[in-house]
Write a protein that holds these residues in place. Structure first.
Motif, PDB file in Angstrom:
ATOM      1  N   ILE A  86       0.890  -1.174   0.000  1.00 45.34           N
ATOM      2  CA  ILE A  86       0.000   0.000   0.000  1.00 45.34           C
ATOM      3  C   ILE A  86       0.921   1.215   0.000  1.00 45.34           C
ATOM      4  O   ILE A  86       1.547   1.544   1.006  1.00 45.34           O
ATOM      5  CB  ILE A  86      -0.930   0.007   1.229  1.00 45.34           C
ATOM      6  CG1 ILE A  86      -1.794  -1.248   1.244  1.00 45.34           C
ATOM      7  CG2 ILE A  86      -1.798   1.267   1.236  1.00 45.34           C
ATOM      8  CD1 ILE A  86      -2.616  -1.409   2.515  1.00 45.34           C
ATOM      9  N   GLN A  87       1.008   1.883  -1.134  1.00 46.99           N
ATOM     10  CA  GLN A  87       2.031   2.917  -1.305  1.00 46.99           C
ATOM     11  C   GLN A  87       1.666   4.238  -0.649  1.00 46.99           C
ATOM     12  O   GLN A  87       2.535   4.963  -0.171  1.00 46.99           O
ATOM     13  CB  GLN A  87       2.286   3.110  -2.810  1.00 46.99           C
ATOM     14  CG  GLN A  87       2.842   1.850  -3.471  1.00 46.99           C
ATOM     15  CD  GLN A  87       2.761   1.875  -4.976  1.00 46.99           C
ATOM     16  OE1 GLN A  87       1.719   2.209  -5.551  1.00 46.99           O
ATOM     17  NE2 GLN A  87       3.847   1.520  -5.645  1.00 46.99           N
ATOM     18  N   GLN A  88       0.388   4.558  -0.604  1.00 45.81           N
ATOM     19  CA  GLN A  88      -0.031   5.826   0.010  1.00 45.81           C
ATOM     20  C   GLN A  88      -1.518   5.781   0.308  1.00 45.81           C
ATOM     21  O   GLN A  88      -2.307   5.200  -0.457  1.00 45.81           O
ATOM     22  CB  GLN A  88       0.276   7.009  -0.919  1.00 45.81           C
ATOM     23  CG  GLN A  88      -0.013   8.372  -0.290  1.00 45.81           C
ATOM     24  CD  GLN A  88       0.299   9.521  -1.232  1.00 45.81           C
ATOM     25  OE1 GLN A  88       0.799   9.312  -2.342  1.00 45.81           O
ATOM     26  NE2 GLN A  88       0.013  10.739  -0.823  1.00 45.81           N
ATOM     27  N   GLU A  92      -7.638  12.657   3.470  1.00 41.88           N
ATOM     28  CA  GLU A  92      -8.388  13.894   3.213  1.00 41.88           C
ATOM     29  C   GLU A  92      -9.073  13.852   1.850  1.00 41.88           C
ATOM     30  O   GLU A  92     -10.244  14.200   1.715  1.00 41.88           O
ATOM     31  CB  GLU A  92      -7.444  15.104   3.305  1.00 41.88           C
ATOM     32  CG  GLU A  92      -6.934  15.383   4.710  1.00 41.88           C
ATOM     33  CD  GLU A  92      -6.102  16.657   4.761  1.00 41.88           C
ATOM     34  OE1 GLU A  92      -6.009  17.360   3.727  1.00 41.88           O
ATOM     35  OE2 GLU A  92      -5.549  16.950   5.833  1.00 41.88           O
ATOM     36  N   GLN A  93      -8.336  13.408   0.838  1.00 41.20           N
ATOM     37  CA  GLN A  93      -8.917  13.324  -0.500  1.00 41.20           C
ATOM     38  C   GLN A  93      -9.559  11.967  -0.782  1.00 41.20           C
ATOM     39  O   GLN A  93     -10.105  11.741  -1.845  1.00 41.20           O
ATOM     40  CB  GLN A  93      -7.832  13.621  -1.538  1.00 41.20           C
ATOM     41  CG  GLN A  93      -7.265  15.031  -1.429  1.00 41.20           C
ATOM     42  CD  GLN A  93      -6.198  15.305  -2.482  1.00 41.20           C
ATOM     43  OE1 GLN A  93      -6.151  14.657  -3.526  1.00 41.20           O
ATOM     44  NE2 GLN A  93      -5.340  16.287  -2.205  1.00 41.20           N
ATOM     45  N   GLN A  94      -9.453  11.076   0.184  1.00 41.26           N
ATOM     46  CA  GLN A  94     -10.139   9.782   0.154  1.00 41.26           C
ATOM     47  C   GLN A  94      -9.713   8.917  -1.039  1.00 41.26           C
ATOM     48  O   GLN A  94     -10.524   8.515  -1.859  1.00 41.26           O
ATOM     49  CB  GLN A  94     -11.659   9.984   0.182  1.00 41.26           C
ATOM     50  CG  GLN A  94     -12.136  10.680   1.440  1.00 41.26           C
ATOM     51  CD  GLN A  94     -13.650  10.778   1.538  1.00 41.26           C
ATOM     52  OE1 GLN A  94     -14.385  10.314   0.673  1.00 41.26           O
ATOM     53  NE2 GLN A  94     -14.141  11.402   2.599  1.00 41.26           N
ATOM     54  N   TRP A  95      -8.408   8.640  -1.098  1.00 41.68           N
ATOM     55  CA  TRP A  95      -7.912   7.696  -2.092  1.00 41.68           C
ATOM     56  C   TRP A  95      -6.677   6.977  -1.552  1.00 41.68           C
ATOM     57  O   TRP A  95      -6.071   7.415  -0.566  1.00 41.68           O
ATOM     58  CB  TRP A  95      -7.589   8.366  -3.433  1.00 41.68           C
ATOM     59  CG  TRP A  95      -6.624   9.532  -3.412  1.00 41.68           C
ATOM     60  CD1 TRP A  95      -6.947  10.855  -3.405  1.00 41.68           C
ATOM     61  CD2 TRP A  95      -5.180   9.469  -3.401  1.00 41.68           C
ATOM     62  NE1 TRP A  95      -5.799  11.623  -3.397  1.00 41.68           N
ATOM     63  CE2 TRP A  95      -4.711  10.796  -3.403  1.00 41.68           C
ATOM     64  CE3 TRP A  95      -4.259   8.434  -3.413  1.00 41.68           C
ATOM     65  CZ2 TRP A  95      -3.353  11.106  -3.396  1.00 41.68           C
ATOM     66  CZ3 TRP A  95      -2.894   8.729  -3.405  1.00 41.68           C
ATOM     67  CH2 TRP A  95      -2.459  10.059  -3.396  1.00 41.68           C
ATOM     68  N   ALA A  96      -6.342   5.880  -2.202  1.00 38.40           N
ATOM     69  CA  ALA A  96      -5.146   5.125  -1.843  1.00 38.40           C
ATOM     70  C   ALA A  96      -4.422   4.709  -3.111  1.00 38.40           C
ATOM     71  O   ALA A  96      -5.048   4.487  -4.153  1.00 38.40           O
ATOM     72  CB  ALA A  96      -5.512   3.894  -1.018  1.00 38.40           C
ATOM     73  N   ALA A 257      -2.292   1.233  -8.858  1.00 40.92           N
ATOM     74  CA  ALA A 257      -3.589   1.867  -9.110  1.00 40.92           C
ATOM     75  C   ALA A 257      -3.915   2.844  -7.993  1.00 40.92           C
ATOM     76  O   ALA A 257      -3.598   2.606  -6.818  1.00 40.92           O
ATOM     77  CB  ALA A 257      -4.691   0.814  -9.230  1.00 40.92           C
ATOM     78  N   LYS A 258      -4.547   3.921  -8.386  1.00 41.90           N
ATOM     79  CA  LYS A 258      -5.072   4.891  -7.427  1.00 41.90           C
ATOM     80  C   LYS A 258      -6.560   4.615  -7.305  1.00 41.90           C
ATOM     81  O   LYS A 258      -7.300   4.690  -8.289  1.00 41.90           O
ATOM     82  CB  LYS A 258      -4.826   6.317  -7.931  1.00 41.90           C
ATOM     83  CG  LYS A 258      -5.270   7.420  -6.975  1.00 41.90           C
ATOM     84  CD  LYS A 258      -4.924   8.788  -7.568  1.00 41.90           C
ATOM     85  CE  LYS A 258      -5.343   9.931  -6.671  1.00 41.90           C
ATOM     86  NZ  LYS A 258      -5.010  11.256  -7.285  1.00 41.90           N
ATOM     87  N   VAL A 259      -6.983   4.237  -6.101  1.00 39.08           N
ATOM     88  CA  VAL A 259      -8.363   3.791  -5.917  1.00 39.08           C
ATOM     89  C   VAL A 259      -9.115   4.744  -4.995  1.00 39.08           C
ATOM     90  O   VAL A 259      -8.560   5.323  -4.068  1.00 39.08           O
ATOM     91  CB  VAL A 259      -8.412   2.355  -5.353  1.00 39.08           C
ATOM     92  CG1 VAL A 259      -7.680   1.396  -6.286  1.00 39.08           C
ATOM     93  CG2 VAL A 259      -7.830   2.268  -3.951  1.00 39.08           C
ATOM     94  N   ASN A 260     -10.396   4.866  -5.259  1.00 39.92           N
ATOM     95  CA  ASN A 260     -11.278   5.713  -4.478  1.00 39.92           C
ATOM     96  C   ASN A 260     -11.658   5.034  -3.168  1.00 39.92           C
ATOM     97  O   ASN A 260     -11.865   3.821  -3.115  1.00 39.92           O
ATOM     98  CB  ASN A 260     -12.546   5.994  -5.304  1.00 39.92           C
ATOM     99  CG  ASN A 260     -13.545   6.837  -4.551  1.00 39.92           C
ATOM    100  OD1 ASN A 260     -13.213   7.896  -4.060  1.00 39.92           O
ATOM    101  ND2 ASN A 260     -14.779   6.343  -4.444  1.00 39.92           N
ATOM    102  N   LEU A 261     -11.715   5.800  -2.096  1.00 35.55           N
ATOM    103  CA  LEU A 261     -12.175   5.309  -0.801  1.00 35.55           C
ATOM    104  C   LEU A 261     -13.472   6.012  -0.433  1.00 35.55           C
ATOM    105  O   LEU A 261     -13.651   7.187  -0.721  1.00 35.55           O
ATOM    106  CB  LEU A 261     -11.121   5.559   0.281  1.00 35.55           C
ATOM    107  CG  LEU A 261      -9.734   4.951   0.028  1.00 35.55           C
ATOM    108  CD1 LEU A 261      -8.760   5.401   1.111  1.00 35.55           C
ATOM    109  CD2 LEU A 261      -9.799   3.437  -0.038  1.00 35.55           C
TER     110      LEU A 261
END
Length: 956
Positions: A86-88, A92-96, A257-261
């Motif tokens: 899990i890179q980041q 606050e912006q709700q993504w990973a 991948a940048k995923v929405n939370l």
């Protein structure tokens, strides 16, 4: 392929290739090799090498695909082994930002601290990986709320077919124009895809599934691109990541991948309406979706009946009222639980008024809700564990239509079933118009193959008539790709092939999936050419009917691949090593492949021996595996076959036949204890017996239990009811105080204690694969045990693995003419915890403590697997304690396993996963309870803490 020039290494050994020949689908393809990349650079190197040498690449995560997406004849790339970071997380912006090997539940455990989650919730979330979810556009139980993975992918970093790298994300019109001007493969892809959509948009929208269907995943998602700018001025920004979702690894390799939370809802309520027919349940679903549920899942009677025979899932049937034909599991989410309860009650009343359902239990307790969903998630594995006669190949299980069409669609589907004289399992995502429909077909018969092919075509035509999707979330893969044309029409096939050609000119990515598929019936795991193993065995394999049937139980669902953080015990060695060969699935696949090919000769397989080396015989798979694979028994059977040719090692004999050596060591116990502590002796033991010198061997007691028992003054001459107390060799020679405590407890409550004249039931011999020795012990013991049972005497054991051998292995190890006796003995056998709990219950024992002391319990693996921890909880509660069962998995000792030099490190690694940390966090004066001898010694070695047997705690 020249392996020496490839980085990372391509593993081409037979064992690794066999391990990756299967996923959870009906297919089996032996790859040329398997790679475990550690970085994007590794993937780039593999892609370039594959392109140069004309090899295909099959991306793979957990290998839980049901349509054959992750099997292939080229190079399998397992991204789960190393690319799982899990890179980041940006709360606050709700993504990973995640690598493709990140497990969905692992991500959500990290985001839980921010009250955020990755929404799509498949039945495999404790092992499925984000890369696979992207590839299949996974959805899961809560898809009416969260929709599909596609809606939650913001950006995808990928390696293209020429080895170049690109990031796909939402683009403004200006950014899109710049992309199209690039003189690279990325630029070419943008130019050609934009042109394809512009020229064929109307035709695509006409032929693709109805847009009201949330789960539409047939072919490539060209209809999604049609909704974007520049084709719709006020549409979404153009984002090629939406096309990659559901592309099954056929277009590019995802490297990050940048995923929405999404925010978690703090409250939820489950209501479970019961129905007398599938039709009523589906009519009810149309009413349910009007009330905005988070999920509405159908479970039919076939799955419900299968839960009765599964040790783990029997405990999760608590909410069922009678024997319904099917149920809907409906969850409402929100902020106010009372409002949710009222909504659930209103829905239940409405369904009753509509004469659809007369019973609808409402569940609000968090642990009970989890148990309800665990039953639902076990559905597929339960189905695949029904045996060959109940086998349900996954060729049509993923169709989706509009919710309003579902009742009529299922009626039409039933007509196809009736026409082909077969039954079907109906379950899953009713709320979004998708049911997993799995007809029962025996593919080992030629008529079964023909039936599957004919039905696949008819079902595809039926789906087309409803403007539905052939694949809702499981993908096209091998199983559905041959029938895409029937659903989308012949006009769409050139477009799909064009998409593949644009992205992957040389066809290296997952060839034959979605486009250019092989026939449905090729490369099947089970087919008329499958050679069922016919093997001479020591166990009788009565429940499975044969050893061959036992080898076919595993369906590839991969529940054994969950990590320790997900709880449970299966599979401890995989949790430590994360290698496929150390999972129950990996071992089961090797068993089936080798024995179906080599038959009796497979007992000499080095591959299988190596894969079984780290199996702890914990038996967790017997209950936690939905198909009830008993790898401990399979290992014992194989090891006996190995011994028949290669003999038994000195170390194996030492551990399995300690009862022959202990009387000698006990002649001078203090001297024996001094000797085994000496460094030079430890070196010798390690050299000749394989006992790791870092271990401290158990100490011999100055007085054995039997010496004490036979010479003690009679304390209760007027004792009434008689009981039999089995004293194992460990209690007799090492921990007689436990046996003394048990006798004192039993006598205190008026029982006369009889101790048999034997200390072995065969447990160590079974664990070491010395089944002929174990059978000799059984033959000696069974008449004696039967004589006790004939008199109605309870047979009580202090060591869980020993007493449970009478209730488990004895039933299959005995001969046919001994079966009735063995079953009779099993019915009269009890763990100490079970019997003592009933004593206190009968005596209405009140708590003697004004303030209840907490007792932390580490349960024995065999107890957890075969009978559960309820007895020890009941016992300690009745005795005035506050029992707390720790979720500590397997301790890692497993009899002699942890003492062995080759296994010491893995043994300690397993302990470090959950057991040791859990105990380190407890106060120093905490009472720790561990019924297992090995567990107590592992706790001492790993934490320095003393754990006690329940009998000790009661008498203290």
């Amino acid at each position: 392929m020249d392996n020496t020039d490839v980085s990372p290494k391509i593993h081409t050994d037979d064992q690794t290739r066999r391990l990756y020949a299967n996923d959870a689908s009906s297919y089996e393809e032996l790859p040329k090799g398997v790679a475990f990349p550690s970085s994007t650079q590794d993937i780039v190197a593999i892609v370039k090498q594959a392109q140069k040498e004309g090899e295909s690449i099959t991306p793979r995560g957990a290998g839980t695909s049901l349509a054959g997406q992750t099997t292939g004849e080229g190079i399998v790339i397992d991204v789960g082994r190393h690319m799982n970071s899990i890179q980041q997380i940006n709360s606050e912006q709700q993504w990973a930002q995640v690598q493709p090997g990140v497990i969905r539940d692992s991500l959500n455990r990290e985001t839980d601290q921010y009250n955020l989650e990755f929404g799509p919730d498949t039945a495999t979330t404790n092992r499925c990986m984000l890369g696979g979810m992207i590839g299949n556009n996974s959805c899961g139980i809560f898809s009416i709320k969260h929709k599909t993975t596609r809606e939650h992918i913001l950006e995808i970093d990928a390696v293209l077919s020429d080895g170049s790298r690109a990031t796909f994300k939402p683009l403004t019109q200006q950014e899109l124009a710049k992309k199209q001007k690039l003189d690279t493969l990325e630029g070419y892809i943008y130019r050609e895809i934009i042109s394809l959509i512009r020229e064929n948009r109307d035709q695509i929208l006409e032929h693709y599934p109805h847009p009201d269907i949330i789960r539409r995943n047939t072919g490539y998602a060209l209809d999604r691109l049609c909704e974007m700018q520049p084709f719709v001025p006020d549409g979404r920004k153009f984002n090629m990541a939406e096309l990659l979702c559901g592309s099954e690894g056929t277009l590019a390799m995802t490297t990050s991948a940048k995923v929405n939370l999404v925010p978690q809802d703090p409250e939820s309520v489950i209501v479970v309406p019961h129905f007398s027919s599938i039709r009523k349940a589906l009519e009810a679903t149309s009413e349910v979706v009007k009330m905005d549920p988070a999920a509405a899942e159908l479970v039919d009677h076939i799955i419900l009946n299968a839960t009765k025979d599964n040790i783990e899932q029997r405990k999760n049937r608590f909410f069922l009222d009678g024997e319904p034909h099917c149920i809907l599991i409906i969850q409402f989410d929100g902020n106010d639980q009372q409002k949710l309860i009222r909504k659930a009650q209103k829905m239940a009343r409405h369904l009753q008024e509509q004469s659809l359902s007369n019973s609808a239990p409402i569940i609000t307790d968090d642990k009970k809700k989890e148990r309800v969903w665990n039953l639902r998630k076990a559905g597929l594995g339960l189905l695949m564990g029904l045996g060959s006669e109940g086998r349900t190949p996954s060729f049509c299980e993923d169709t989706a239509v509009r919710v309003s069409d579902l009742p009529d669609y299922i009626d039409d589907f039933q007509q196809i079933l009736d026409r082909h004289d077969t039954n079907c399992v109906f379950y899953a995502h009713a709320s979004v118009g998708e049911l997993h429909l799995r007809p029962q077909i025996d593919l080992q018969q030629p008529e079964g193959i023909q039936k599957m092919k004919t039905m696949a075509g008819e079902i595809a035509e039926l789906v087309c008539s409803y403007c539905g999707s052939l694949s809702g979330e499981h993908g096209d893969g091998r199983a559905r790709a041959p029938y895409i044309e029937k659903v989308l029409g012949s006009e769409m096939m050139p477009l799909l092939k064009r998409v593949k050609q644009i992205w992957d000119t040389h066809g290296i990515f997952n060839y034959g999936k979605i486009t250019s598929p092989k026939p449905l019936e090729e490369d099947l795991r089970y087919s008329p050419s499958y050679q069922k193993p016919e093997i001479d065995t020591q166990f009788n394999w009565r429940k499975e009917d044969s050893f061959g049937n036992a080898l076919e139980l595993c369906n590839g669902a991969g529940v054994c691949r969950k990590l320790s953080d997900s709880g449970g015990t299966m599979c401890p060695s995989y949790m430590a090593t994360k290698e496929e060969k150390d999972s129950t699935r990996g071992r089961a696949n090797l068993f089936r492949q080798l024995f179906s090919g080599k038959q009796q000769e497979a007992f000499q397989s080095e591959e299988l021996k190596d894969a079984l080396d780290l199996c702890l015989s914990c038996k967790a798979c017997k209950s936690e595996c939905p198909a009830n694979v008993d790898m401990a028994r399979m290992k014992a059977e194989f090891t006996q076959g190995w011994h028949n040719k290669h003999g038994i090692s000195l170390g194996e004999r030492f551990f399995a036949q300690a009862a022959k050596l202990y009387p000698l060591a006990n002649l001078f116990p203090n001297l024996s204890n001094w000797i085994i502590k000496q460094p030079v002796v430890k070196e010798l033991l390690q050299q000749f017996l394989g006992i790791d010198k870092r271990r401290n061997l158990p100490q011999f007691a100055e007085e054995t239990f039997m010496d004490w028992f036979n010479t003690r003054p009679t304390t209760n001459p007027a004792a009434g009811e008689e009981v039999v107390l089995l004293i194992d060799i460990f209690t007799n020679y090492h921990e007689p105080h436990i046996g003394k405590a048990a006798v004192q407890f039993l006598e205190f409550y008026g029982y006369k204690v009889t101790v048999p004249d034997f200390h072995e039931v065969g447990r160590p011999q079974i664990s070491k694969g010395m089944l002929t020795h174990a059978k000799n012990i059984l033959n000696q013991n069974l008449p004696k045990l039967t004589s006790f049972a004939d008199r109605g005497l309870p047979i009580i054991g202090l060591e869980p693995s020993e007493i449970l051998t009478l209730r488990d292995e004895y039933i299959d190890l005995c001969d046919d003419d001994q079966l009735e006796q063995a079953q009779f003995v099993a019915d009269h056998s009890f763990t100490f915890e079970e019997f003592a709990a009933e004593i206190l219950n009968k005596n209405n024992q009140p708590s003697s403590s004004p303030k209840k002391e907490k007792v932390y319990i580490h349960g024995h693996c065999h107890t957890k697997s075969l009978i559960g921890n309820s007895a020890i909880k009941k016992l300690l509660t009745r005795a005035g304690f506050q029992p707390i069962v720790l979720d500590t998995g397997c301790c890692g000792m497993a009899g002699s396993f942890g003492y062995e030099e080759d296994h010491y490190d893995v043994s300690m690694d397993i302990g470090k996963l959950r057991l040791f940390p859990a105990l380190h966090n407890l106060p120093e004066d905490t009472t720790i309870c561990a019924p297992g001898f090995s567990c107590r010694h592992q706790i001492m070695d790993g934490t320095g803490r003393t754990a006690s047997h329940p009998a000790e705690i009661l008498m203290d």
